[in-house]
Design a protein around this motif. Structure first.
Motif, mmCIF file in Angstrom:
data_model
loop_
_atom_site.group_PDB
_atom_site.id
_atom_site.type_symbol
_atom_site.label_atom_id
_atom_site.label_comp_id
_atom_site.label_asym_id
_atom_site.label_seq_id
_atom_site.Cartn_x
_atom_site.Cartn_y
_atom_site.Cartn_z
ATOM 1 N N GLN A 3 0.821 -1.202 0.000
ATOM 2 C CA GLN A 3 0.000 0.000 0.000
ATOM 3 C C GLN A 3 0.859 1.258 0.000
ATOM 4 O OE1 GLN A 3 -2.385 0.184 3.578
ATOM 5 N NE2 GLN A 3 -0.688 -0.336 4.903
ATOM 6 N N LEU A 4 0.223 2.356 -0.351
ATOM 7 C CA LEU A 4 0.822 3.682 -0.250
ATOM 8 C C LEU A 4 0.117 4.415 0.889
ATOM 9 C CD1 LEU A 4 0.993 4.622 -4.044
ATOM 10 C CD2 LEU A 4 2.912 4.023 -2.561
ATOM 11 N N VAL A 5 0.885 4.966 1.797
ATOM 12 C CA VAL A 5 0.325 5.642 2.958
ATOM 13 C C VAL A 5 0.635 7.130 2.860
ATOM 14 C CG1 VAL A 5 0.311 5.792 5.458
ATOM 15 C CG2 VAL A 5 0.622 3.569 4.341
ATOM 16 N N GLN A 6 -0.397 7.933 2.819
ATOM 17 C CA GLN A 6 -0.240 9.376 2.664
ATOM 18 C C GLN A 6 -0.322 10.090 4.016
ATOM 19 O OE1 GLN A 6 -2.979 9.312 -1.321
ATOM 20 N NE2 GLN A 6 -2.557 11.321 -0.438
ATOM 21 N N SER A 7 0.361 11.227 4.088
ATOM 22 C CA SER A 7 0.271 12.098 5.250
ATOM 23 C C SER A 7 0.414 13.533 4.785
ATOM 24 C CB SER A 7 1.324 11.730 6.289
ATOM 25 O OG SER A 7 2.625 11.848 5.757
ATOM 26 N N GLY A 8 0.070 14.449 5.657
ATOM 27 C CA GLY A 8 0.084 15.856 5.296
ATOM 28 C C GLY A 8 -1.320 16.307 4.933
ATOM 29 N N GLY A 9 -1.426 17.443 4.320
ATOM 30 C CA GLY A 9 -2.725 17.989 3.965
ATOM 31 C C GLY A 9 -3.329 18.767 5.117
ATOM 32 N N GLY A 10 -4.548 19.256 4.913
ATOM 33 C CA GLY A 10 -5.233 20.022 5.935
ATOM 34 C C GLY A 10 -5.795 21.311 5.386
ATOM 35 N N LEU A 11 -6.019 22.251 6.291
ATOM 36 C CA LEU A 11 -6.595 23.546 5.940
ATOM 37 C C LEU A 11 -5.503 24.610 5.943
ATOM 38 C CD1 LEU A 11 -9.036 25.479 5.520
ATOM 39 C CD2 LEU A 11 -9.201 25.588 8.022
ATOM 40 N N VAL A 12 -5.461 25.400 4.885
ATOM 41 C CA VAL A 12 -4.456 26.464 4.787
ATOM 42 C C VAL A 12 -5.093 27.676 4.122
ATOM 43 C CG1 VAL A 12 -3.593 25.662 2.547
ATOM 44 C CG2 VAL A 12 -2.082 26.951 4.060
ATOM 45 N N GLN A 13 -4.594 28.851 4.458
ATOM 46 C CA GLN A 13 -5.102 30.083 3.838
ATOM 47 C C GLN A 13 -4.513 30.258 2.446
ATOM 48 O OE1 GLN A 13 -4.250 33.317 6.549
ATOM 49 N NE2 GLN A 13 -6.072 32.893 7.764
ATOM 50 N N PRO A 14 -5.202 30.979 1.586
ATOM 51 C CA PRO A 14 -4.645 31.267 0.261
ATOM 52 C C PRO A 14 -3.259 31.893 0.376
ATOM 53 C CG PRO A 14 -6.946 31.890 0.328
ATOM 54 C CD PRO A 14 -6.570 31.511 1.733
ATOM 55 N N GLY A 15 -2.359 31.436 -0.463
ATOM 56 C CA GLY A 15 -0.978 31.900 -0.419
ATOM 57 C C GLY A 15 -0.081 31.063 0.474
ATOM 58 N N GLY A 16 -0.676 30.171 1.240
ATOM 59 C CA GLY A 16 0.099 29.337 2.139
ATOM 60 C C GLY A 16 0.710 28.126 1.462
ATOM 61 N N SER A 17 1.352 27.297 2.277
ATOM 62 C CA SER A 17 2.050 26.116 1.770
ATOM 63 C C SER A 17 1.669 24.885 2.568
ATOM 64 C CB SER A 17 3.565 26.315 1.860
ATOM 65 O OG SER A 17 3.993 27.392 1.068
ATOM 66 N N LEU A 18 1.747 23.746 1.893
ATOM 67 C CA LEU A 18 1.559 22.449 2.531
ATOM 68 C C LEU A 18 2.502 21.451 1.869
ATOM 69 C CD1 LEU A 18 -2.323 22.014 2.806
ATOM 70 C CD2 LEU A 18 -0.719 22.229 4.711
ATOM 71 N N ARG A 19 2.844 20.420 2.608
ATOM 72 C CA ARG A 19 3.671 19.349 2.053
ATOM 73 C C ARG A 19 2.960 18.024 2.255
ATOM 74 N NH1 ARG A 19 9.192 16.582 4.233
ATOM 75 N NH2 ARG A 19 10.293 16.313 2.242
ATOM 76 N N LEU A 20 2.759 17.320 1.161
ATOM 77 C CA LEU A 20 2.176 15.988 1.205
ATOM 78 C C LEU A 20 3.276 14.945 1.107
ATOM 79 C CD1 LEU A 20 -0.876 16.435 -1.202
ATOM 80 C CD2 LEU A 20 -0.722 16.922 1.243
ATOM 81 N N SER A 21 3.110 13.871 1.858
ATOM 82 C CA SER A 21 4.051 12.759 1.819
ATOM 83 C C SER A 21 3.337 11.484 1.413
ATOM 84 C CB SER A 21 4.719 12.559 3.175
ATOM 85 O OG SER A 21 5.449 13.696 3.565
ATOM 86 N N CYS A 22 4.081 10.602 0.779
ATOM 87 C CA CYS A 22 3.527 9.328 0.321
ATOM 88 C C CYS A 22 4.606 8.272 0.541
ATOM 89 C CB CYS A 22 3.165 9.447 -1.149
ATOM 90 S SG CYS A 22 2.590 7.922 -1.937
ATOM 91 N N ALA A 23 4.335 7.332 1.428
ATOM 92 C CA ALA A 23 5.313 6.303 1.763
ATOM 93 C C ALA A 23 4.816 4.936 1.312
ATOM 94 C CB ALA A 23 5.570 6.292 3.266
ATOM 95 N N ALA A 24 5.706 4.162 0.742
ATOM 96 C CA ALA A 24 5.349 2.812 0.297
ATOM 97 C C ALA A 24 5.501 1.822 1.447
ATOM 98 C CB ALA A 24 6.228 2.386 -0.869
ATOM 99 N N SER A 25 4.558 0.923 1.533
ATOM 100 C CA SER A 25 4.589 -0.130 2.545
ATOM 101 C C SER A 25 4.378 -1.473 1.859
ATOM 102 C CB SER A 25 3.482 0.107 3.580
ATOM 103 O OG SER A 25 3.432 -0.952 4.517
ATOM 104 N N GLY A 26 5.279 -2.402 2.097
ATOM 105 C CA GLY A 26 5.148 -3.718 1.479
ATOM 106 C C GLY A 26 5.826 -3.850 0.137
ATOM 107 N N PHE A 27 6.390 -2.778 -0.354
ATOM 108 C CA PHE A 27 7.170 -2.825 -1.586
ATOM 109 C C PHE A 27 8.116 -1.627 -1.591
ATOM 110 C CE2 PHE A 27 5.278 0.494 -4.387
ATOM 111 C CZ PHE A 27 4.182 0.854 -3.614
ATOM 112 N N THR A 28 9.098 -1.661 -2.495
ATOM 113 C CA THR A 28 10.065 -0.571 -2.548
ATOM 114 C C THR A 28 9.787 0.290 -3.778
ATOM 115 O OG1 THR A 28 11.619 -2.012 -3.717
ATOM 116 C CG2 THR A 28 11.846 -1.854 -1.327
ATOM 117 N N LEU A 29 9.924 1.586 -3.597
ATOM 118 C CA LEU A 29 9.581 2.528 -4.658
ATOM 119 C C LEU A 29 10.541 2.586 -5.839
ATOM 120 C CD1 LEU A 29 8.016 5.623 -2.873
ATOM 121 C CD2 LEU A 29 6.901 3.828 -4.194
ATOM 122 N N PRO A 30 11.842 2.315 -5.657
ATOM 123 C CA PRO A 30 12.708 2.317 -6.846
ATOM 124 C C PRO A 30 12.146 1.403 -7.923
ATOM 125 C CG PRO A 30 14.036 2.252 -4.883
ATOM 126 C CD PRO A 30 12.604 2.126 -4.424
#
Length: 125
Positions: A3-30
């Motif tokens: 599976q792919l497990v995501q984190s990050g996201g949420g509520l932000v004001q216009p002009g703001g920044s966010l960082r999303l992450s996506c981690a692999a579980s059970g397999f390797t991404l290369p």
């Protein structure tokens, strides 16, 4: 479990920044091309960005070019989407997706073999 497990996201004001992450579980991404897609209410999935298996090639939708940056750390088995200068129209559920031995494409999330659980990004004042 593969599976792919995501984190990050949420509520932000216009002009703001966010960082999303996506981690692999059970397999390797290369060896996997990774794409980020988003889906706003009542709309189809839209390709946002993708990165090749080595990280040497990236692609962005015109709507996010110059504002979003995709990157990957194969040692950490993770991919990231840095989102800057966010706009209300960026509001959507964001999904990461992995594609084995395939090129970077933003045409359809169905071209990817695995998909994360999705994370809500809301840009609002």
């Amino acid at each position: 479990q593969t599976q792919l497990v995501q984190s990050g996201g949420g509520l932000v004001q216009p002009g703001g920044s966010l960082r999303l992450s996506c981690a692999a579980s059970g397999f390797t991404l290369p060896g996997y091309t990774i794409g980020w897609f988003r889906q706003a209410p009542g709309k189809e999935h839209e390709g946002v960005s993708c990165i090749s298996s080595t990280g040497g090639s990236t692609n962005y939708a015109d709507s996010v070019k110059g504002r979003f940056i995709i990157s990957r750390d194969n040692a950490k088995n993770s991919v990231y989407l840095q989102m800057n200068s966010l706009k209300p129209e960026d509001t959507a559920v964001y999904y990461c997706a992995a594609r084995f031995l395939g090129g970077c494409t933003l045409l359809s999330i169905n071209a990817y073999h695995y998909r994360g659980q999705g994370t809500q990004v809301t840009v609002s004042s």
